[in-house]
Design a protein around this motif. Structure first.
Motif, PDB file in Angstrom:
ATOM      1  N   LYS A  91      -0.508   3.504  -8.282  1.00 33.45           N
ATOM      2  CA  LYS A  91      -1.529   3.713  -9.305  1.00 33.45           C
ATOM      3  C   LYS A  91      -0.914   3.934 -10.692  1.00 33.45           C
ATOM      4  O   LYS A  91      -1.519   3.598 -11.708  1.00 33.45           O
ATOM      5  CB  LYS A  91      -2.423   4.893  -8.930  1.00 33.45           C
ATOM      6  CG  LYS A  91      -3.283   4.636  -7.704  1.00 33.45           C
ATOM      7  CD  LYS A  91      -4.216   5.790  -7.387  1.00 33.45           C
ATOM      8  CE  LYS A  91      -5.355   5.882  -8.372  1.00 33.45           C
ATOM      9  NZ  LYS A  91      -6.398   6.841  -7.932  1.00 33.45           N
ATOM     10  N   LEU A  92       0.286   4.517 -10.737  1.00 36.87           N
ATOM     11  CA  LEU A  92       0.962   4.777 -12.015  1.00 36.87           C
ATOM     12  C   LEU A  92       2.142   3.830 -12.247  1.00 36.87           C
ATOM     13  O   LEU A  92       3.015   4.108 -13.070  1.00 36.87           O
ATOM     14  CB  LEU A  92       1.442   6.230 -12.057  1.00 36.87           C
ATOM     15  CG  LEU A  92       0.353   7.294 -12.067  1.00 36.87           C
ATOM     16  CD1 LEU A  92       0.966   8.686 -11.988  1.00 36.87           C
ATOM     17  CD2 LEU A  92      -0.531   7.169 -13.300  1.00 36.87           C
ATOM     18  N   LEU A  93       2.140   2.726 -11.534  1.00 38.13           N
ATOM     19  CA  LEU A  93       3.274   1.804 -11.581  1.00 38.13           C
ATOM     20  C   LEU A  93       3.549   1.298 -12.988  1.00 38.13           C
ATOM     21  O   LEU A  93       4.705   1.238 -13.430  1.00 38.13           O
ATOM     22  CB  LEU A  93       2.997   0.631 -10.639  1.00 38.13           C
ATOM     23  CG  LEU A  93       4.171  -0.196 -10.133  1.00 38.13           C
ATOM     24  CD1 LEU A  93       5.232   0.682  -9.494  1.00 38.13           C
ATOM     25  CD2 LEU A  93       3.672  -1.249  -9.140  1.00 38.13           C
ATOM     26  N   GLN A 121      -4.924  -2.089  -6.939  1.00 43.25           N
ATOM     27  CA  GLN A 121      -3.525  -1.920  -6.561  1.00 43.25           C
ATOM     28  C   GLN A 121      -2.776  -3.244  -6.652  1.00 43.25           C
ATOM     29  O   GLN A 121      -1.669  -3.308  -7.209  1.00 43.25           O
ATOM     30  CB  GLN A 121      -3.433  -1.369  -5.137  1.00 43.25           C
ATOM     31  CG  GLN A 121      -2.008  -1.136  -4.655  1.00 43.25           C
ATOM     32  CD  GLN A 121      -1.945  -0.777  -3.183  1.00 43.25           C
ATOM     33  OE1 GLN A 121      -2.579  -1.422  -2.347  1.00 43.25           O
ATOM     34  NE2 GLN A 121      -1.196   0.264  -2.868  1.00 43.25           N
ATOM     35  N   TYR A 122      -3.370  -4.296  -6.123  1.00 45.38           N
ATOM     36  CA  TYR A 122      -2.734  -5.617  -6.146  1.00 45.38           C
ATOM     37  C   TYR A 122      -2.518  -6.087  -7.589  1.00 45.38           C
ATOM     38  O   TYR A 122      -1.445  -6.597  -7.934  1.00 45.38           O
ATOM     39  CB  TYR A 122      -3.591  -6.617  -5.383  1.00 45.38           C
ATOM     40  CG  TYR A 122      -2.976  -7.988  -5.285  1.00 45.38           C
ATOM     41  CD1 TYR A 122      -1.938  -8.247  -4.396  1.00 45.38           C
ATOM     42  CD2 TYR A 122      -3.433  -9.033  -6.092  1.00 45.38           C
ATOM     43  CE1 TYR A 122      -1.367  -9.507  -4.309  1.00 45.38           C
ATOM     44  CE2 TYR A 122      -2.865 -10.292  -6.014  1.00 45.38           C
ATOM     45  CZ  TYR A 122      -1.844 -10.528  -5.125  1.00 45.38           C
ATOM     46  OH  TYR A 122      -1.271 -11.772  -5.045  1.00 45.38           O
ATOM     47  N   ASP A 123      -3.514  -5.896  -8.441  1.00 45.36           N
ATOM     48  CA  ASP A 123      -3.376  -6.302  -9.844  1.00 45.36           C
ATOM     49  C   ASP A 123      -2.253  -5.538 -10.532  1.00 45.36           C
ATOM     50  O   ASP A 123      -1.483  -6.117 -11.322  1.00 45.36           O
ATOM     51  CB  ASP A 123      -4.691  -6.066 -10.591  1.00 45.36           C
ATOM     52  CG  ASP A 123      -5.808  -7.005 -10.144  1.00 45.36           C
ATOM     53  OD1 ASP A 123      -5.494  -8.037  -9.524  1.00 45.36           O
ATOM     54  OD2 ASP A 123      -6.986  -6.700 -10.415  1.00 45.36           O
ATOM     55  N   ALA A 124      -2.143  -4.229 -10.253  1.00 44.57           N
ATOM     56  CA  ALA A 124      -1.083  -3.426 -10.867  1.00 44.57           C
ATOM     57  C   ALA A 124       0.292  -3.921 -10.433  1.00 44.57           C
ATOM     58  O   ALA A 124       1.234  -3.985 -11.243  1.00 44.57           O
ATOM     59  CB  ALA A 124      -1.263  -1.958 -10.499  1.00 44.57           C
ATOM     60  N   VAL A 125       0.430  -4.279  -9.160  1.00 50.32           N
ATOM     61  CA  VAL A 125       1.712  -4.780  -8.662  1.00 50.32           C
ATOM     62  C   VAL A 125       2.050  -6.115  -9.331  1.00 50.32           C
ATOM     63  O   VAL A 125       3.204  -6.343  -9.728  1.00 50.32           O
ATOM     64  CB  VAL A 125       1.681  -4.933  -7.131  1.00 50.32           C
ATOM     65  CG1 VAL A 125       2.919  -5.668  -6.630  1.00 50.32           C
ATOM     66  CG2 VAL A 125       1.586  -3.564  -6.471  1.00 50.32           C
ATOM     67  N   GLN A 126       1.071  -6.992  -9.491  1.00 52.79           N
ATOM     68  CA  GLN A 126       1.323  -8.270 -10.158  1.00 52.79           C
ATOM     69  C   GLN A 126       1.809  -8.051 -11.588  1.00 52.79           C
ATOM     70  O   GLN A 126       2.760  -8.707 -12.038  1.00 52.79           O
ATOM     71  CB  GLN A 126       0.056  -9.115 -10.160  1.00 52.79           C
ATOM     72  CG  GLN A 126      -0.270  -9.787  -8.836  1.00 52.79           C
ATOM     73  CD  GLN A 126      -1.408 -10.771  -8.988  1.00 52.79           C
ATOM     74  OE1 GLN A 126      -2.479 -10.430  -9.494  1.00 52.79           O
ATOM     75  NE2 GLN A 126      -1.192 -11.998  -8.560  1.00 52.79           N
ATOM     76  N   TYR A 145       6.417  -4.502   0.699  1.00 55.54           N
ATOM     77  CA  TYR A 145       4.994  -4.226   0.815  1.00 55.54           C
ATOM     78  C   TYR A 145       4.740  -3.739   2.237  1.00 55.54           C
ATOM     79  O   TYR A 145       4.817  -4.507   3.192  1.00 55.54           O
ATOM     80  CB  TYR A 145       4.177  -5.476   0.492  1.00 55.54           C
ATOM     81  CG  TYR A 145       4.644  -6.116  -0.795  1.00 55.54           C
ATOM     82  CD1 TYR A 145       4.404  -5.502  -2.023  1.00 55.54           C
ATOM     83  CD2 TYR A 145       5.378  -7.301  -0.781  1.00 55.54           C
ATOM     84  CE1 TYR A 145       4.871  -6.061  -3.209  1.00 55.54           C
ATOM     85  CE2 TYR A 145       5.842  -7.864  -1.953  1.00 55.54           C
ATOM     86  CZ  TYR A 145       5.590  -7.243  -3.168  1.00 55.54           C
ATOM     87  OH  TYR A 145       6.068  -7.793  -4.325  1.00 55.54           O
ATOM     88  N   ARG A 146       4.468  -2.440   2.361  1.00 55.88           N
ATOM     89  CA  ARG A 146       4.266  -1.824   3.669  1.00 55.88           C
ATOM     90  C   ARG A 146       2.772  -1.858   3.982  1.00 55.88           C
ATOM     91  O   ARG A 146       1.980  -1.099   3.431  1.00 55.88           O
ATOM     92  CB  ARG A 146       4.791  -0.390   3.667  1.00 55.88           C
ATOM     93  CG  ARG A 146       4.750   0.282   5.037  1.00 55.88           C
ATOM     94  CD  ARG A 146       5.343   1.669   4.976  1.00 55.88           C
ATOM     95  NE  ARG A 146       4.537   2.570   4.171  1.00 55.88           N
ATOM     96  CZ  ARG A 146       4.482   3.893   4.357  1.00 55.88           C
ATOM     97  NH1 ARG A 146       5.190   4.459   5.313  1.00 55.88           N
ATOM     98  NH2 ARG A 146       3.741   4.647   3.575  1.00 55.88           N
ATOM     99  N   LEU A 147       2.391  -2.751   4.889  1.00 49.35           N
ATOM    100  CA  LEU A 147       0.990  -2.948   5.231  1.00 49.35           C
ATOM    101  C   LEU A 147       0.638  -2.056   6.412  1.00 49.35           C
ATOM    102  O   LEU A 147       1.104  -2.271   7.531  1.00 49.35           O
ATOM    103  CB  LEU A 147       0.729  -4.415   5.561  1.00 49.35           C
ATOM    104  CG  LEU A 147       1.229  -5.446   4.528  1.00 49.35           C
ATOM    105  CD1 LEU A 147       0.757  -6.838   4.913  1.00 49.35           C
ATOM    106  CD2 LEU A 147       0.776  -5.085   3.111  1.00 49.35           C
TER     107      LEU A 147
END
Length: 266
Positions: A91-93, A121-126, A145-147
């Protein structure tokens, strides 16, 4: 054995996400006296670093979200030379990107099933990956990526650069009642016990990083026994001996845990 290969350091016990499968919120309701969330003093982080020799895997998480730590970048830098990593909800990436990029070996994004914040979350990682690319194709950290469980839209995570690590889910109360029987190592002894130690934000040293709110697995303190003293303590020796003799189910802390140090895929 001269010392642990893996050391978990709880930079903070605070968390900024309410995951449905996490036991924190239930603990806050039922045992508020055990929920004094906060940060590890930076001086203690420095003390831990001073006690290490050789190269270790340093995981900057335990029961909190590492990105909330005020001096994250400084903490990562003083462990340069070790293999540095941590799990995060991300969230704070973007807020902490400048402290992470080039300052960490691997970064694990914890992705849970049925997460209402999954798209964000996915958008922040991108966007984080875009920042990382600006620093160069080989810039650290490597991404994992730990699913956890049956994650929605798994295919989109598989398209990102990095490694996919799938994991089964356990009960919110701790490492037990898994959806699938956990993997048992061939030697029949918990690998976490043989390779790990964990330090909470107060400096208490435990045998492993499993959920242990009552402190059954504590074997020392950073400022008194030190890491070497905790690793070679009589309590730890006793726990190892009991595991070797097949008496794991008689040990406080271990008897309530179904994990054997071998991550299991769904």
């Amino acid at each position: 054995m001269h010392g642990p290969n893996f050391l978990n350091i709880e930079l903070t016990s605070r968390c900024n996400k309410s995951c449905w499968m996490c036991g924190r919120r239930k603990m806050e309701r039922n045992h508020p006296e055990l929920c004094d969330w906060g940060d590890m003093p930076y001086e203690m982080v420095e003390e831990i670093a001073s006690q290490l020799s050789g190269q270790n895997v340093i995981q900057f998480h335990n029961n909190g979200e590492a990105l909330l730590y005020p001096r994250l970048g400084d903490a990562l830098r003083i462990f340069r030379g070790h293999i540095r990593c941590f799990n995060t909800n991300g969230k704070l990436l973007l807020d902490k990107a400048s402290e992470i990029i080039g300052n960490l070996e691997t970064l694990t994004i914890s992705v849970i099933e049925n997460d209402p914040e999954g798209d964000a979350q996915y958008d922040a990682v991108q966007r984080f990956l875009d920042l990382k690319r600006e620093r160069g194709a080989e810039c650290k950290p490597r991404m994992v990526y730990r699913l956890l469980g049956d994650v929605d839209h798994r295919e989109r995570w598989e398209r990102l650069p990095g490694v996919i690590a799938t994991r089964i889910l356990h009960a919110p109360e701790g490492s037990r009642n898994y959806r699938k029987a956990p993997t048992v190592p061939e030697i029949g002894i918990c690998l976490d016990l043989l390779t790990h130690m964990a330090i909470d934000r107060y400096g208490n040293i435990s045998l492993c990083v499993r959920f242990d709110p009552h402190g059954y697995l504590r074997v020392g303190h950073v400022n008194t026994t030190g890491l070497d003293g905790a690793w070679n303590s009589e309590k730890r020796k006793f726990y190892v001996k009991q595991h070797i003799e097949g008496m794991r189910d008689k040990l406080p802390g271990c008897s309530e845990c179904d994990y054997w140090g071998c991550p299991t895929s769904p």
